[in-house]
Design a protein around this motif. Structure first.
Motif, PDB file in Angstrom:
ATOM      1  N   LEU B  83       0.828  -1.209   0.000  1.00  0.00           N
ATOM      2  CA  LEU B  83       0.000   0.000   0.000  1.00  0.00           C
ATOM      3  C   LEU B  83       0.865   1.264   0.000  1.00  0.00           C
ATOM      4  O   LEU B  83       0.537   2.258  -0.638  1.00  0.00           O
ATOM      5  CB  LEU B  83      -0.931   0.005   1.218  1.00  0.00           C
ATOM      6  CG  LEU B  83      -1.982  -1.098   1.269  1.00  0.00           C
ATOM      7  CD1 LEU B  83      -2.806  -0.980   2.553  1.00  0.00           C
ATOM      8  CD2 LEU B  83      -2.889  -1.069   0.053  1.00  0.00           C
ATOM      9  N   GLY B  84       1.975   1.199   0.694  1.00  0.00           N
ATOM     10  CA  GLY B  84       2.877   2.351   0.798  1.00  0.00           C
ATOM     11  C   GLY B  84       3.600   2.700  -0.473  1.00  0.00           C
ATOM     12  O   GLY B  84       4.278   3.727  -0.542  1.00  0.00           O
ATOM     13  N   ASP B  85       3.466   1.862  -1.483  1.00  0.00           N
ATOM     14  CA  ASP B  85       4.104   2.163  -2.771  1.00  0.00           C
ATOM     15  C   ASP B  85       3.254   3.114  -3.599  1.00  0.00           C
ATOM     16  O   ASP B  85       3.696   3.570  -4.660  1.00  0.00           O
ATOM     17  CB  ASP B  85       4.335   0.867  -3.563  1.00  0.00           C
ATOM     18  CG  ASP B  85       5.295  -0.077  -2.866  1.00  0.00           C
ATOM     19  OD1 ASP B  85       5.185  -1.308  -3.091  1.00  0.00           O
ATOM     20  OD2 ASP B  85       6.150   0.409  -2.083  1.00  0.00           O
ATOM     21  N   SER B  86       2.050   3.406  -3.125  1.00  0.00           N
ATOM     22  CA  SER B  86       1.205   4.379  -3.830  1.00  0.00           C
ATOM     23  C   SER B  86       1.917   5.719  -3.847  1.00  0.00           C
ATOM     24  O   SER B  86       2.276   6.269  -2.793  1.00  0.00           O
ATOM     25  CB  SER B  86      -0.139   4.519  -3.121  1.00  0.00           C
ATOM     26  OG  SER B  86      -0.873   3.333  -3.197  1.00  0.00           O
ATOM     27  N   ALA B  87       2.131   6.260  -5.031  1.00  0.00           N
ATOM     28  CA  ALA B  87       2.946   7.473  -5.165  1.00  0.00           C
ATOM     29  C   ALA B  87       2.918   7.958  -6.601  1.00  0.00           C
ATOM     30  O   ALA B  87       2.457   7.254  -7.510  1.00  0.00           O
ATOM     31  CB  ALA B  87       4.393   7.203  -4.756  1.00  0.00           C
ATOM     32  N   LEU B  88       3.451   9.156  -6.774  1.00  0.00           N
ATOM     33  CA  LEU B  88       3.745   9.665  -8.110  1.00  0.00           C
ATOM     34  C   LEU B  88       5.203   9.331  -8.396  1.00  0.00           C
ATOM     35  O   LEU B  88       6.084   9.674  -7.608  1.00  0.00           O
ATOM     36  CB  LEU B  88       3.536  11.179  -8.162  1.00  0.00           C
ATOM     37  CG  LEU B  88       3.859  11.863  -9.493  1.00  0.00           C
ATOM     38  CD1 LEU B  88       2.880  11.428 -10.581  1.00  0.00           C
ATOM     39  CD2 LEU B  88       3.842  13.386  -9.330  1.00  0.00           C
ATOM     40  N   TYR B  89       5.437   8.648  -9.488  1.00  0.00           N
ATOM     41  CA  TYR B  89       6.796   8.285  -9.864  1.00  0.00           C
ATOM     42  C   TYR B  89       7.234   9.171 -11.023  1.00  0.00           C
ATOM     43  O   TYR B  89       6.629   9.156 -12.102  1.00  0.00           O
ATOM     44  CB  TYR B  89       6.871   6.799 -10.231  1.00  0.00           C
ATOM     45  CG  TYR B  89       6.696   5.921  -9.012  1.00  0.00           C
ATOM     46  CD1 TYR B  89       5.426   5.512  -8.600  1.00  0.00           C
ATOM     47  CD2 TYR B  89       7.793   5.549  -8.238  1.00  0.00           C
ATOM     48  CE1 TYR B  89       5.262   4.745  -7.455  1.00  0.00           C
ATOM     49  CE2 TYR B  89       7.640   4.784  -7.097  1.00  0.00           C
ATOM     50  CZ  TYR B  89       6.363   4.386  -6.707  1.00  0.00           C
ATOM     51  OH  TYR B  89       6.206   3.633  -5.564  1.00  0.00           O
ATOM     52  N   LEU B  90       8.280   9.932 -10.758  1.00  0.00           N
ATOM     53  CA  LEU B  90       8.787  10.890 -11.739  1.00  0.00           C
ATOM     54  C   LEU B  90      10.090  10.396 -12.344  1.00  0.00           C
ATOM     55  O   LEU B  90      10.948   9.853 -11.644  1.00  0.00           O
ATOM     56  CB  LEU B  90       9.015  12.249 -11.083  1.00  0.00           C
ATOM     57  CG  LEU B  90       7.771  13.022 -10.648  1.00  0.00           C
ATOM     58  CD1 LEU B  90       8.139  14.127  -9.678  1.00  0.00           C
ATOM     59  CD2 LEU B  90       7.053  13.595 -11.858  1.00  0.00           C
TER      60      LEU B  90
END
Lengths: 116, 113
Positions: B83-90
């Motif tokens: 769940l903690g991998d939810s993110a914006l990856y730039l």
């Protein structure tokens, strides 16, 4: 390890006025690079201005200028004649020279609102 | 000149799955770096690839990996999603010359359910 701190989570300014965003950093290196990036709602990080630590002269890009105080480890961004399009999240970033490649250390960001 | 292109723009996955994100750098750029952006941790460096070789790595677990192809395009893979991998990856590209400017893409927004 280097750290970057932006103590202002939010700032607001009236259109055409001037605003200053603060940034401090901690490092034991004598040579490094500092940046201000802008992230509008489109999410794309856009480089606003760059400062080389070995240069005493403050960088300037049109309406954007910095106040670089190396001894105080301070790197503030001044936006003059603010425009509605300046509204965005602003990030201060640090980069070591040489072999660190493209590794940037970012501050927490400052959300800038521009009021008409 | 086309900018940095990241695909897809949005992605929804469930815990335990794996995901692959893609980044096409600016033509002629040989360096691609990846960052994770979350409300809690801010922007954090994942890794950098230059001429198909990883030359810098951040403090992320081994579930995060990447690679770069001969045309400089890069992929980032996250296995066993949490769940903690939810993110914006730039993704950012540069020529690879020391201290050159970075140009960022618009990111991939990953949601893990």
């Amino acid at each position: 390890a280097q750290t970057v701190t932006q103590s202002q989570p939010e700032m607001s300014v009236q259109e055409a006025e001037t605003v200053t965003l603060s940034c401090t950093y901690d490092t034991s290196e004598s040579d490094y690079y500092l940046f201000w990036y802008k992230q509008p709602p489109s999410r794309q990080m856009i480089l606003v201005i760059r400062q080389e630590a070995y240069k005493q002269q403050n960088a300037t890009e049109n309406r954007f200028s910095v106040n670089f105080q190396k001894a105080a480890k301070s790197f503030s961004l001044k936006i003059s004649d603010s425009q509605l399009g300046d509204a965005a999240m602003y990030f201060c970033a640090y980069r070591s020279p040489g072999t660190s490649g493209s590794r940037l250390t970012f501050g927490e960001g400052t959300q800038l609102t521009v009021n008409p | 000149k086309a900018g940095v292109t990241q695909t897809p723009r949005y992605l929804i996955k469930t815990r335990g799955q794996q995901v692959t994100l893609s980044c096409s750098p600016i033509s002629g750029h040989r360096s691609v770096s990846w960052y994770q952006q979350t409300p809690g941790q801010g922007l954090q460096f994942l890794f950098e690839y230059f001429s198909e070789t990883q030359r810098n790595k951040g403090n992320f677990p081994g579930r995060f990996s990447g690679r770069q192809f001969s045309n400089s395009r890069s992929e980032m893979n996250v296995s066993t999603l949490e769940l903690g991998d939810s993110a914006l990856y730039l993704c950012a590209s540069s020529s690879g010359v020391t201290n050159e400017k970075l140009f960022f893409g618009s990111g991939t927004q990953l949601s893990v359910l």
